[in-house]
Every structure is written in structure tokens, then in C-alpha cells.
Design a protein around this motif. Structure first.
Motif, PDB file in Angstrom:
ATOM      1  N   LYS A 190       9.592-116.252 113.650  1.00  0.00           N
ATOM      2  CA  LYS A 190      10.355-117.050 112.684  1.00  0.00           C
ATOM      3  C   LYS A 190      11.192-116.107 111.814  1.00  0.00           C
ATOM      4  CE  LYS A 190       8.591-121.019 113.916  1.00  0.00           C
ATOM      5  NZ  LYS A 190       9.424-122.020 114.625  1.00  0.00           N
ATOM      6  N   GLN A 229       3.327-125.315 114.558  1.00  0.00           N
ATOM      7  CA  GLN A 229       4.150-124.245 115.103  1.00  0.00           C
ATOM      8  C   GLN A 229       3.275-123.213 115.811  1.00  0.00           C
ATOM      9  OE1 GLN A 229       7.636-123.993 114.908  1.00  0.00           O
ATOM     10  NE2 GLN A 229       7.484-126.107 114.157  1.00  0.00           N
ATOM     11  N   ARG A 233       4.030-120.381 108.845  1.00  0.00           N
ATOM     12  CA  ARG A 233       4.558-121.368 109.781  1.00  0.00           C
ATOM     13  C   ARG A 233       4.083-122.767 109.382  1.00  0.00           C
ATOM     14  NH1 ARG A 233       3.395-116.853 112.562  1.00  0.00           N
ATOM     15  NH2 ARG A 233       4.930-116.057 114.069  1.00  0.00           N
ATOM     16  N   GLU A 234       4.927-123.745 109.624  1.00  0.00           N
ATOM     17  CA  GLU A 234       4.520-125.127 109.388  1.00  0.00           C
ATOM     18  C   GLU A 234       3.452-125.529 110.399  1.00  0.00           C
ATOM     19  OE1 GLU A 234       8.042-127.438 109.656  1.00  0.00           O
ATOM     20  OE2 GLU A 234       8.783-126.866 107.664  1.00  0.00           O
ATOM     21  N   GLU A 293      13.784-122.946 112.176  1.00  0.00           N
ATOM     22  CA  GLU A 293      13.024-124.112 111.738  1.00  0.00           C
ATOM     23  C   GLU A 293      11.527-123.851 111.888  1.00  0.00           C
ATOM     24  OE1 GLU A 293      14.304-127.526 113.873  1.00  0.00           O
ATOM     25  OE2 GLU A 293      16.324-127.536 113.004  1.00  0.00           O
ATOM     26  N   GLY A 294      10.742-124.561 111.093  1.00  0.00           N
ATOM     27  CA  GLY A 294       9.297-124.428 111.191  1.00  0.00           C
ATOM     28  C   GLY A 294       8.698-123.413 110.249  1.00  0.00           C
TER      29      GLY A 294
END
Length: 233
Positions: free
Chosen positions: A163, A157, A153-154, A104-105
Motif C-alpha cells: 500500500k 485487505q 490496511r483496512e 485504496e485500502g
């Protein structure tokens, strides 16, 4: 009354015939798909990402040809690695399907060769987010041409968090399945001195491909992506 009953009986008989014909067609379609799945050729290439994080040094995923190829990439944004770029070429206008699994992210953007964002996984991206959802559902049309995937990355983050991801691109059915396993660049490696493997990557998948026997043929997109994480070790 007997005539009415006869009419009803004929309607039921006709309906049963229609249902039987539809079932036969469906079974024939499934058998054809199963036969085609058994003939899918699978290829894999292992590459090193460039140490320069710009679209010009994007890792080549290959050529997305309608009803011919499916492209998969497995990689990771390592600690303090801000962005990964991947490029691919579409040979025929058509609806593309994007699949994604991983940590996630992760933010995924699809861009034109000129850098215009066409689809964005960021929920605040408005129309670009709508386009991304359409792409995930296989309802977004891409013209023939060159495109780039941008993975970051979002917001919020940590840049220290790795990731892991697997991204898949398809356009209809496929008979050739290509895996790109992208690993981190070697420390001190210059992007201007390409290794033999990197040069082969840039020359195209057809020259760099090797048979992949570790993944069964005929997998769905989700099965393929979930299994692909075993490649990144």
C-alpha cells in the motif's frame, strides 16, 4: 421620476464601486499568495523506518507550526508489514488540514501521544470518522502537543498487498515545506543501533533537512502529494 432615476443610478454606481473594490482586494490577495508561494523553502530527508512497529519507534515527520510549515510523508506498507507510525509536534493550537493520496485500502488514524484515537478514516468509526472528515476539510482543531499517525490496511485487505501512500499535514499558510521519504528498514537492522541519518531525523528536521529542487514551489496540496510519489523509487 427623474429623482427616482437619479437614485437608482447612484445605487448602481455605488454597487459598481463595491464590486471593483472587492475585485481589487481579491487580485491583491492572489498576488500576495503568489509572491509568498515563490518564496517557499522546500526540504527533503530520506529515512529508514524502524523494524519495530510501535509508536515509540515512530518516524519523525517534524514540527507543524501554524502559517509556517507543511509536512509531507511518502512511504509504503510493504508485504507483511502491518503498520507504520509517524510522529509530529504541533506548536500552536489551530485547525489542521490532512491530505491523503495513494492506494485504496489504507486506514489512517490520528492519535494523541497517549494513544487515544482522535480521527479515523474507517467509515464505521463513528465520531472519529466525522473528525477525520473535518480534518480533511481543514476544520479540525488540534491543541499544542505531540501526535502520532497510524497507517494500517483496512479490514479485508491482503497483508501481502503493498500500500503506497502520501500524507500531508498543514495548518494555514506555509513558508517551509518538508518532505519525509520513508523507506523499508534494512533486513537485520536493529532499531537500537541508529544510523547517522536516523539520529539526525530524531534530532529534528532543521538538522536533517536539505534543499529540495525537484518539486516546483507554490503547489496545491493535491499537486504536491501526487508529485511526491516520484520521490519513492
Amino acid at each position: 421620476m427623474s429623482d427616482a432615476m437619479a437614485g437608482v443610478g447612484q445605487m448602481v454606481a455605488d454597487l459598481n464601486k463595491s464590486v471593483s473594490a472587492a475585485v481589487e482586494r481579491l487580485n491583491a490577495q492572489r498576488e500576495a499568495e503568489a509572491a509568498a508561494a515563490g518564496n517557499v523553502q522546500e526540504f527533503r530527508k530520506d529515512v529508514r523506518k524502524s523494524s519495530v512497529n510501535t509508536p515509540g519507534f515512530a518516524t519523525d515527520m517534524g514540527v507543524l507550526a501554524k502559517n509556517v510549515t507543511r509536512l509531507n510523508v511518502v512511504g509504503a506498507l510493504g508485504a507483511d508489514d502491518p503498520v507504520d507510525f509517524y510522529k509530529f509536534r504541533v506548536t500552536t493550537k489551530g485547525e489542521v488540514t490532512l491530505g491523503q493520496v495513494g492506494d485504496e485500502g489504507l486506514r489512517v488514524q490520528v492519535m494523541s501521544k497517549f494513544g487515544t484515537v482522535l480521527a479515523d478514516s474507517d467509515k464505521s468509526a463513528g465520531k472519529n470518522y466525522d473528525a477525520f472528515k473535518s480534518m480533511m476539510q481543514g476544520e479540525y482543531e488540534l491543541d499544542r502537543g505531540d501526535y502520532t499517525l497510524r497507517l494500517t490496511r483496512e479490514k479485508g485487505q491482503s497483508p501481502k498487498d503493498t500500500k503506497n501512500y502520501a500524507i500531508q499535514l498543514g495548518m494555514g499558510k506555509y513558508t517551509q515545506d518538508y518532505d519525509t521519504v520513508a523507506k523499508a528498514p534494512k533486513k537485520g537492522e536493529s532499531p537500537f543501533n541508529l544510523s547517522t541519518g536516523q539520529q539526525a531525523m530524531l534530532d529534528g528536521l532543521s538538522q536533517a533537512a536539505a534543499s529540495l529542487n525537484s518539486i516546483p514551489t507554490g503547489q496545491s496540496g493535491t499537486q504536491k502529494l501526487m508529485g511526491s510519489f516520484n520521490l519513492f523509487v
